[in-house]
Design a protein around this motif. Structure first.
Motif, PDB file in Angstrom:
ATOM      1  N   GLY A   6       0.840  -1.192   0.000  1.00 55.78           N
ATOM      2  CA  GLY A   6       0.000   0.000   0.000  1.00 55.78           C
ATOM      3  C   GLY A   6       0.873   1.239   0.000  1.00 55.78           C
ATOM      4  O   GLY A   6       2.038   1.184   0.392  1.00 55.78           O
ATOM      5  N   TRP A   7       0.319   2.339  -0.452  1.00 55.31           N
ATOM      6  CA  TRP A   7       1.088   3.574  -0.479  1.00 55.31           C
ATOM      7  C   TRP A   7       0.151   4.767  -0.404  1.00 55.31           C
ATOM      8  O   TRP A   7      -1.047   4.656  -0.640  1.00 55.31           O
ATOM      9  CB  TRP A   7       1.948   3.663  -1.734  1.00 55.31           C
ATOM     10  CG  TRP A   7       1.167   3.769  -3.000  1.00 55.31           C
ATOM     11  CD1 TRP A   7       0.745   4.909  -3.633  1.00 55.31           C
ATOM     12  CD2 TRP A   7       0.668   2.689  -3.792  1.00 55.31           C
ATOM     13  NE1 TRP A   7       0.028   4.604  -4.751  1.00 55.31           N
ATOM     14  CE2 TRP A   7      -0.033   3.240  -4.879  1.00 55.31           C
ATOM     15  CE3 TRP A   7       0.760   1.303  -3.685  1.00 55.31           C
ATOM     16  CZ2 TRP A   7      -0.641   2.454  -5.846  1.00 55.31           C
ATOM     17  CZ3 TRP A   7       0.148   0.524  -4.648  1.00 55.31           C
ATOM     18  CH2 TRP A   7      -0.540   1.106  -5.709  1.00 55.31           C
ATOM     19  N   VAL A   8       0.725   5.890  -0.060  1.00 52.81           N
ATOM     20  CA  VAL A   8       0.002   7.157  -0.063  1.00 52.81           C
ATOM     21  C   VAL A   8       0.933   8.197  -0.682  1.00 52.81           C
ATOM     22  O   VAL A   8       2.103   8.283  -0.341  1.00 52.81           O
ATOM     23  CB  VAL A   8      -0.478   7.555   1.348  1.00 52.81           C
ATOM     24  CG1 VAL A   8       0.663   7.656   2.329  1.00 52.81           C
ATOM     25  CG2 VAL A   8      -1.280   8.841   1.312  1.00 52.81           C
ATOM     26  N   ASP A   9       0.387   8.957  -1.638  1.00 50.09           N
ATOM     27  CA  ASP A   9       1.193   9.897  -2.403  1.00 50.09           C
ATOM     28  C   ASP A   9       0.945  11.325  -1.905  1.00 50.09           C
ATOM     29  O   ASP A   9      -0.103  11.898  -2.175  1.00 50.09           O
ATOM     30  CB  ASP A   9       0.844   9.772  -3.879  1.00 50.09           C
ATOM     31  CG  ASP A   9       1.710  10.651  -4.765  1.00 50.09           C
ATOM     32  OD1 ASP A   9       1.473  10.639  -5.980  1.00 50.09           O
ATOM     33  OD2 ASP A   9       2.601  11.355  -4.259  1.00 50.09           O
ATOM     34  N   TYR A  10       1.904  11.857  -1.175  1.00 51.83           N
ATOM     35  CA  TYR A  10       1.902  13.267  -0.779  1.00 51.83           C
ATOM     36  C   TYR A  10       3.113  13.943  -1.409  1.00 51.83           C
ATOM     37  O   TYR A  10       3.758  14.800  -0.804  1.00 51.83           O
ATOM     38  CB  TYR A  10       1.961  13.414   0.740  1.00 51.83           C
ATOM     39  CG  TYR A  10       0.642  13.154   1.426  1.00 51.83           C
ATOM     40  CD1 TYR A  10      -0.454  13.986   1.211  1.00 51.83           C
ATOM     41  CD2 TYR A  10       0.491  12.081   2.285  1.00 51.83           C
ATOM     42  CE1 TYR A  10      -1.659  13.746   1.832  1.00 51.83           C
ATOM     43  CE2 TYR A  10      -0.713  11.836   2.917  1.00 51.83           C
ATOM     44  CZ  TYR A  10      -1.779  12.668   2.688  1.00 51.83           C
ATOM     45  OH  TYR A  10      -2.974  12.424   3.304  1.00 51.83           O
ATOM     46  N   SER A  11       3.424  13.554  -2.654  1.00 54.97           N
ATOM     47  CA  SER A  11       4.640  14.041  -3.290  1.00 54.97           C
ATOM     48  C   SER A  11       4.588  15.528  -3.621  1.00 54.97           C
ATOM     49  O   SER A  11       5.630  16.138  -3.815  1.00 54.97           O
ATOM     50  CB  SER A  11       4.965  13.223  -4.538  1.00 54.97           C
ATOM     51  OG  SER A  11       3.895  13.259  -5.444  1.00 54.97           O
ATOM     52  N   LYS A  12       3.424  16.121  -3.642  1.00 61.04           N
ATOM     53  CA  LYS A  12       3.362  17.567  -3.870  1.00 61.04           C
ATOM     54  C   LYS A  12       3.914  18.336  -2.679  1.00 61.04           C
ATOM     55  O   LYS A  12       4.332  19.472  -2.817  1.00 61.04           O
ATOM     56  CB  LYS A  12       1.934  18.004  -4.157  1.00 61.04           C
ATOM     57  CG  LYS A  12       1.438  17.540  -5.490  1.00 61.04           C
ATOM     58  CD  LYS A  12       0.105  18.131  -5.842  1.00 61.04           C
ATOM     59  CE  LYS A  12      -0.438  17.445  -7.050  1.00 61.04           C
ATOM     60  NZ  LYS A  12      -0.564  18.233  -8.199  1.00 61.04           N
ATOM     61  N   LYS A  13       3.934  17.690  -1.509  1.00 62.83           N
ATOM     62  CA  LYS A  13       4.425  18.375  -0.314  1.00 62.83           C
ATOM     63  C   LYS A  13       5.602  17.650   0.357  1.00 62.83           C
ATOM     64  O   LYS A  13       6.594  18.277   0.704  1.00 62.83           O
ATOM     65  CB  LYS A  13       3.289  18.537   0.691  1.00 62.83           C
ATOM     66  CG  LYS A  13       3.620  19.486   1.799  1.00 62.83           C
ATOM     67  CD  LYS A  13       2.387  20.016   2.471  1.00 62.83           C
ATOM     68  CE  LYS A  13       2.807  21.080   3.457  1.00 62.83           C
ATOM     69  NZ  LYS A  13       1.715  21.695   4.118  1.00 62.83           N
ATOM     70  N   TYR A  14       5.500  16.333   0.559  1.00 61.74           N
ATOM     71  CA  TYR A  14       6.508  15.605   1.348  1.00 61.74           C
ATOM     72  C   TYR A  14       7.189  14.469   0.602  1.00 61.74           C
ATOM     73  O   TYR A  14       8.394  14.345   0.619  1.00 61.74           O
ATOM     74  CB  TYR A  14       5.880  15.027   2.617  1.00 61.74           C
ATOM     75  CG  TYR A  14       5.233  16.044   3.498  1.00 61.74           C
ATOM     76  CD1 TYR A  14       5.995  17.026   4.118  1.00 61.74           C
ATOM     77  CD2 TYR A  14       3.868  16.036   3.717  1.00 61.74           C
ATOM     78  CE1 TYR A  14       5.401  17.980   4.942  1.00 61.74           C
ATOM     79  CE2 TYR A  14       3.273  16.985   4.532  1.00 61.74           C
ATOM     80  CZ  TYR A  14       4.044  17.948   5.134  1.00 61.74           C
ATOM     81  OH  TYR A  14       3.457  18.883   5.939  1.00 61.74           O
ATOM     82  N   GLY A  15       6.385  13.574   0.034  1.00 64.96           N
ATOM     83  CA  GLY A  15       6.937  12.404  -0.627  1.00 64.96           C
ATOM     84  C   GLY A  15       5.919  11.287  -0.702  1.00 64.96           C
ATOM     85  O   GLY A  15       4.719  11.506  -0.568  1.00 64.96           O
ATOM     86  N   ARG A  84       2.735   6.242   8.482  1.00 67.21           N
ATOM     87  CA  ARG A  84       2.413   4.921   9.053  1.00 67.21           C
ATOM     88  C   ARG A  84       0.995   4.919   9.622  1.00 67.21           C
ATOM     89  O   ARG A  84       0.216   3.995   9.361  1.00 67.21           O
ATOM     90  CB  ARG A  84       3.425   4.562  10.131  1.00 67.21           C
ATOM     91  CG  ARG A  84       3.138   3.233  10.810  1.00 67.21           C
ATOM     92  CD  ARG A  84       4.180   2.859  11.808  1.00 67.21           C
ATOM     93  NE  ARG A  84       4.326   3.878  12.836  1.00 67.21           N
ATOM     94  CZ  ARG A  84       5.003   3.740  13.947  1.00 67.21           C
ATOM     95  NH1 ARG A  84       5.642   2.616  14.187  1.00 67.21           N
ATOM     96  NH2 ARG A  84       5.079   4.695  14.816  1.00 67.21           N
ATOM     97  N   ASN A  85       0.646   5.939  10.382  1.00 66.35           N
ATOM     98  CA  ASN A  85      -0.701   6.026  10.961  1.00 66.35           C
ATOM     99  C   ASN A  85      -1.764   6.087   9.876  1.00 66.35           C
ATOM    100  O   ASN A  85      -2.794   5.413   9.967  1.00 66.35           O
ATOM    101  CB  ASN A  85      -0.815   7.225  11.892  1.00 66.35           C
ATOM    102  CG  ASN A  85      -0.044   7.037  13.177  1.00 66.35           C
ATOM    103  OD1 ASN A  85       0.218   5.912  13.603  1.00 66.35           O
ATOM    104  ND2 ASN A  85       0.352   8.136  13.788  1.00 66.35           N
ATOM    105  N   TYR A  86      -1.531   6.894   8.847  1.00 66.52           N
ATOM    106  CA  TYR A  86      -2.495   7.003   7.756  1.00 66.52           C
ATOM    107  C   TYR A  86      -2.681   5.648   7.069  1.00 66.52           C
ATOM    108  O   TYR A  86      -3.811   5.224   6.806  1.00 66.52           O
ATOM    109  CB  TYR A  86      -2.050   8.050   6.740  1.00 66.52           C
ATOM    110  CG  TYR A  86      -3.009   8.162   5.587  1.00 66.52           C
ATOM    111  CD1 TYR A  86      -4.107   9.004   5.668  1.00 66.52           C
ATOM    112  CD2 TYR A  86      -2.841   7.399   4.434  1.00 66.52           C
ATOM    113  CE1 TYR A  86      -5.014   9.084   4.623  1.00 66.52           C
ATOM    114  CE2 TYR A  86      -3.735   7.473   3.390  1.00 66.52           C
ATOM    115  CZ  TYR A  86      -4.823   8.320   3.490  1.00 66.52           C
ATOM    116  OH  TYR A  86      -5.724   8.384   2.452  1.00 66.52           O
ATOM    117  N   LEU A  87      -1.578   4.991   6.759  1.00 68.43           N
ATOM    118  CA  LEU A  87      -1.667   3.695   6.081  1.00 68.43           C
ATOM    119  C   LEU A  87      -2.372   2.651   6.947  1.00 68.43           C
ATOM    120  O   LEU A  87      -3.153   1.847   6.446  1.00 68.43           O
ATOM    121  CB  LEU A  87      -0.276   3.211   5.668  1.00 68.43           C
ATOM    122  CG  LEU A  87       0.337   3.986   4.502  1.00 68.43           C
ATOM    123  CD1 LEU A  87       1.837   3.798   4.454  1.00 68.43           C
ATOM    124  CD2 LEU A  87      -0.308   3.576   3.196  1.00 68.43           C
TER     125      LEU A  87
END
Length: 109
Positions: A6-15, A84-87
């Motif tokens: 699983g992944w979460v994409d916050y690449s516009k701000k963090y990664g 980690r919490n979000y995932l």
């Protein structure tokens, strides 16, 4: 084999934050640094990207602990914890991971 579950994409701000099928978590930050949390959820590997005088790039690995790390890593460790919490909170929103079949059907580490 190990793959991204699983992944979460916050690449516009963090990664990009991710979880592996074996329960580890990691982040690939926009500045090309990386952090991977070990199975014990305390030890981590941190990899910083540096540039040599000739312009070539090289990685500098470090090890640390969530419970005891230097202040220069506070932001990265805090972001790792948020990812980690979000995932964890949203793992029910995605399909369960399935082992990739041969022939390039996944991301391996």
């Amino acid at each position: 084999a190990t793959w991204v579950g699983g992944w979460v994409d916050y690449s516009k701000k963090y990664g990009l934050g991710y979880t592996l099928n074996d329960g580890r978590y990691g982040v690939f930050f926009n500045d090309a640094t990386k952090i991977l949390l070990a199975h014990d959820q305390d030890a981590f590997h941190y990899i910083e990207r540096n540039k040599a005088p000739d312009g070539s790039k090289f990685d500098v690995p470090q090890q640390g602990r969530i419970s005891n790390h230097g202040p220069e890593l506070n932001k990265k460790v805090t972001l790792l914890d948020h990812f980690r919490n979000y995932l964890d909170e949203n793992k029910g929103d995605r399909e369960p991971p399935v082992a990739p079949s041969g022939g390039g059907g996944g991301v391996f580490f």
